[in-house]
Design a protein around this motif. Structure first.
Motif, PDB file in Angstrom:
ATOM      1  N   MET A 187      21.207 -85.311  18.284  1.00 45.20           N
ATOM      2  CA  MET A 187      20.136 -84.774  17.194  1.00 45.20           C
ATOM      3  C   MET A 187      19.089 -85.800  16.879  1.00 45.20           C
ATOM      4  SD  MET A 187      21.060 -83.231  13.250  1.00 45.20           S
ATOM      5  CE  MET A 187      22.446 -82.688  13.737  1.00 45.20           C
ATOM      6  N   ARG A 188      18.076 -85.046  16.651  1.00 46.30           N
ATOM      7  CA  ARG A 188      17.042 -85.840  16.021  1.00 46.30           C
ATOM      8  C   ARG A 188      16.883 -85.594  14.586  1.00 46.30           C
ATOM      9  NH1 ARG A 188      14.372 -89.171  18.931  1.00 46.30           N
ATOM     10  NH2 ARG A 188      12.295 -88.719  18.131  1.00 46.30           N
ATOM     11  N   THR A 189      16.126 -86.531  13.865  1.00 44.66           N
ATOM     12  CA  THR A 189      15.756 -86.205  12.422  1.00 44.66           C
ATOM     13  C   THR A 189      14.460 -86.965  12.011  1.00 44.66           C
ATOM     14  OG1 THR A 189      16.607 -86.457  10.241  1.00 44.66           O
ATOM     15  CG2 THR A 189      17.128 -88.277  11.633  1.00 44.66           C
ATOM     16  N   VAL A 190      13.808 -86.215  11.230  1.00 45.14           N
ATOM     17  CA  VAL A 190      12.527 -86.819  10.763  1.00 45.14           C
ATOM     18  C   VAL A 190      12.571 -86.895   9.475  1.00 45.14           C
ATOM     19  CG1 VAL A 190       9.913 -86.660  10.587  1.00 45.14           C
ATOM     20  CG2 VAL A 190      11.218 -86.652  12.918  1.00 45.14           C
ATOM     21  N   VAL A 191      11.930 -87.731   8.754  1.00 38.67           N
ATOM     22  CA  VAL A 191      11.998 -87.366   7.177  1.00 38.67           C
ATOM     23  C   VAL A 191      10.339 -87.310   6.938  1.00 38.67           C
ATOM     24  CG1 VAL A 191      12.224 -88.463   4.890  1.00 38.67           C
ATOM     25  CG2 VAL A 191      14.031 -88.661   6.729  1.00 38.67           C
ATOM     26  N   ASP A 192       9.849 -86.545   6.104  1.00 37.43           N
ATOM     27  CA  ASP A 192       8.602 -86.364   5.761  1.00 37.43           C
ATOM     28  C   ASP A 192       8.206 -87.196   4.492  1.00 37.43           C
ATOM     29  OD1 ASP A 192       5.951 -85.795   4.604  1.00 37.43           O
ATOM     30  OD2 ASP A 192       6.308 -83.622   4.638  1.00 37.43           O
ATOM     31  N   LEU A 193       7.937 -88.717   4.640  1.00 33.26           N
ATOM     32  CA  LEU A 193       7.902 -89.394   3.612  1.00 33.26           C
ATOM     33  C   LEU A 193       6.754 -89.173   2.760  1.00 33.26           C
ATOM     34  CD1 LEU A 193       8.307 -92.751   6.047  1.00 33.26           C
ATOM     35  CD2 LEU A 193      10.139 -91.503   4.318  1.00 33.26           C
ATOM     36  N   THR A 194       5.894 -88.080   2.741  1.00 33.64           N
ATOM     37  CA  THR A 194       5.112 -87.944   1.807  1.00 33.64           C
ATOM     38  C   THR A 194       5.865 -87.039   0.903  1.00 33.64           C
ATOM     39  OG1 THR A 194       3.983 -86.034   2.964  1.00 33.64           O
ATOM     40  CG2 THR A 194       2.869 -87.901   3.299  1.00 33.64           C
ATOM     41  N   VAL A 218      14.098 -82.367  -2.387  1.00 33.63           N
ATOM     42  CA  VAL A 218      12.530 -81.722  -1.849  1.00 33.63           C
ATOM     43  C   VAL A 218      12.540 -81.451  -0.590  1.00 33.63           C
ATOM     44  CG1 VAL A 218      11.594 -83.218  -3.787  1.00 33.63           C
ATOM     45  CG2 VAL A 218      11.869 -84.423  -1.497  1.00 33.63           C
ATOM     46  N   GLN A 219      13.747 -81.230   0.195  1.00 36.89           N
ATOM     47  CA  GLN A 219      13.642 -80.884   1.488  1.00 36.89           C
ATOM     48  C   GLN A 219      12.784 -81.546   2.351  1.00 36.89           C
ATOM     49  OE1 GLN A 219      16.174 -78.069   2.151  1.00 36.89           O
ATOM     50  NE2 GLN A 219      16.657 -79.319   0.341  1.00 36.89           N
ATOM     51  N   ALA A 220      12.924 -82.902   2.542  1.00 40.67           N
ATOM     52  CA  ALA A 220      12.156 -83.814   3.355  1.00 40.67           C
ATOM     53  C   ALA A 220      12.520 -84.104   4.487  1.00 40.67           C
ATOM     54  CB  ALA A 220      11.761 -85.141   2.529  1.00 40.67           C
ATOM     55  N   ILE A 221      13.877 -83.661   4.689  1.00 39.10           N
ATOM     56  CA  ILE A 221      14.573 -84.036   5.926  1.00 39.10           C
ATOM     57  C   ILE A 221      14.424 -82.852   7.074  1.00 39.10           C
ATOM     58  CG2 ILE A 221      16.705 -85.020   7.060  1.00 39.10           C
ATOM     59  CD1 ILE A 221      17.471 -86.160   4.237  1.00 39.10           C
ATOM     60  N   LEU A 222      14.077 -83.088   8.247  1.00 41.18           N
ATOM     61  CA  LEU A 222      14.015 -82.125   9.485  1.00 41.18           C
ATOM     62  C   LEU A 222      14.944 -82.341  10.256  1.00 41.18           C
ATOM     63  CD1 LEU A 222      10.331 -81.916   9.443  1.00 41.18           C
ATOM     64  CD2 LEU A 222      11.421 -80.378   8.265  1.00 41.18           C
ATOM     65  N   LEU A 223      15.777 -81.476  10.869  1.00 39.90           N
ATOM     66  CA  LEU A 223      16.839 -81.674  11.906  1.00 39.90           C
ATOM     67  C   LEU A 223      16.505 -81.032  13.156  1.00 39.90           C
ATOM     68  CD1 LEU A 223      19.581 -81.803   9.589  1.00 39.90           C
ATOM     69  CD2 LEU A 223      18.539 -83.663  10.206  1.00 39.90           C
ATOM     70  N   GLY A 224      17.046 -81.380  14.363  1.00 36.99           N
ATOM     71  CA  GLY A 224      17.093 -80.508  15.394  1.00 36.99           C
ATOM     72  C   GLY A 224      15.914 -79.958  15.835  1.00 36.99           C
ATOM     73  N   GLU A 225      15.894 -78.564  15.948  1.00 36.07           N
ATOM     74  CA  GLU A 225      14.682 -77.890  16.388  1.00 36.07           C
ATOM     75  C   GLU A 225      13.686 -77.959  15.633  1.00 36.07           C
ATOM     76  OE1 GLU A 225      17.850 -76.132  15.883  1.00 36.07           O
ATOM     77  OE2 GLU A 225      18.446 -76.965  17.608  1.00 36.07           O
ATOM     78  N   ALA A 226      13.860 -78.261  14.249  1.00 35.80           N
ATOM     79  CA  ALA A 226      12.843 -78.320  13.476  1.00 35.80           C
ATOM     80  C   ALA A 226      11.942 -79.591  13.667  1.00 35.80           C
ATOM     81  CB  ALA A 226      13.221 -78.169  11.914  1.00 35.80           C
TER      82      ALA A 226
END
Length: 69
Positions: free
Chosen positions: A1-8, A55-63
């Motif tokens: 799984m991949r993850t990205v955090v929207d740091l803004t 703040v729902q800043a973490i995006l996972l998988g398909e997102a």
């Protein structure tokens, strides 16, 4: 799984750090470091961390798009 955090969006509440310390780490008081590729044994913890983020800043998988940074 991949993850990205929207740091803004990230406000440094650090719920992710408490729930998945092998993937998320605070650098200084508010700087967040994280692994984009989540190890298989940490997937459940990262999902919990994403759900707990105020703040729902973490995006996972398909997102996570291939162009996300």
């Amino acid at each position: 799984m991949r993850t990205v955090v929207d740091l803004t969006r990230c406000q440094g509440y650090a719920q992710c750090v408490f729930l998945a310390p092998e993937v998320f780490e605070l650098h200084g008081e508010e700087g967040l470091l994280y692994a984009t590729a989540v190890p298989d044994d940490q997937v459940d913890r990262v999902r919990q961390a994403a759900a707990a983020c105020p703040v729902q800043a973490i995006l996972l998988g398909e997102a996570v798009s291939t162009g996300a940074r």
